[in-house]
Write a protein that holds these residues in place. Structure first.
Motif: not given
Length: 227
Positions: A14-16, A25-31, A182-185, A193-194
């Motif tokens: 959440p701090a990130l 991007p919103n798609s990443y924030l949703k994840k 924190p995400t599936f990758q 973000a670069k």
């Protein structure tokens, strides 16, 4: 955020999102919002007039002890906490480093600490349960207690905002978040973000005192910035 070539976040998820959200991007924030936190901890620190009188000679010589009466009891205790309930015989992780480090306490005195898992965000006092559990394996443990300090899960988060709900492990270590978080990758330390990375215990291999999250983040994703 300050001007930067690379930002490496040693923070909670959440701090990130809060600090770097405008860059993500919103798609990443949703994840990120789907990231799950696990059990909290209730911790007690003791000042002792002598060493803990464990019945086991081996335990008297151990710096760290995982305390429970067999695997069945330990598993039951952890399952209770994970499901939001209280175990009357909690699994206790206990440290007695003053046995080997004389700087931890005055001469002939000792210190110790112990914690048990509790429901995330719990503010219930578990001091007596923890001390009773230690007393089972070290009769007379309570007699040398000179002072104690307890901290519940809610207070743990207030002490360090990265410990959400008192989860000092940086997130639930269930099967879905064991290897990729924190995400599936495949490269979990890198954000879309670069130049923005996450290297906290909310990334593999998770919490513990090993520093491997930061090491892996630098090795896998940040090499070109530091070469």
């Amino acid at each position: 955020m300050p001007q930067h070539k690379v930002l490496v976040f040693d923070t909670s998820v959440p701090a990130l999102a809060k600090i770097a959200g405008a860059k993500l991007p919103n798609s990443y924030l949703k994840k990120l919002k789907k990231f799950r936190y696990g059990m909290g901890v209730f911790k007690v620190d003791w000042a002792l007039s002598g060493p803990i009188p464990f019945k086991s000679p081996i335990a008297r010589k151990a710096g760290t002890i995982h305390l429970g009466s067999g695997m069945k009891e330990i598993c039951h205790s952890e399952l209770q906490a994970a499901n939001g309930r209280i175990s009357l015989s909690p699994f206790v992780l206990l440290g007695q480093q003053s046995l080997f480090d004389s700087t931890r306490a005055p001469k002939e005195m000792h210190t110790a600490w112990g914690y048990c898992h509790v429901p995330n965000g719990s503010n219930v006092d578990r001091t007596e349960l923890i001390e009773n559990q230690i007393e089972r394996f070290a009769p007379g443990f309570k007699e040398p207690i000179l002072a104690r300090h307890s901290i519940n899960s809610a207070q743990m988060e207030a002490y360090n905002h990265n410990y959400l709900g008192g989860d000092v492990n940086g997130g639930s270590m269930d099967i879905a978040q064991l290897f990729m978080k924190p995400t599936f990758q495949l490269k979990p330390y890198r954000t879309p973000a670069k130049g923005i990375y996450l290297c906290s215990s909310s990334t593999p291999p998770g919490g513990r005192v090993h520093g491997m999250c930061g090491y892996n983040a630098a090795k896998q994703n940040c090499q070109r910035f530091f070469s």
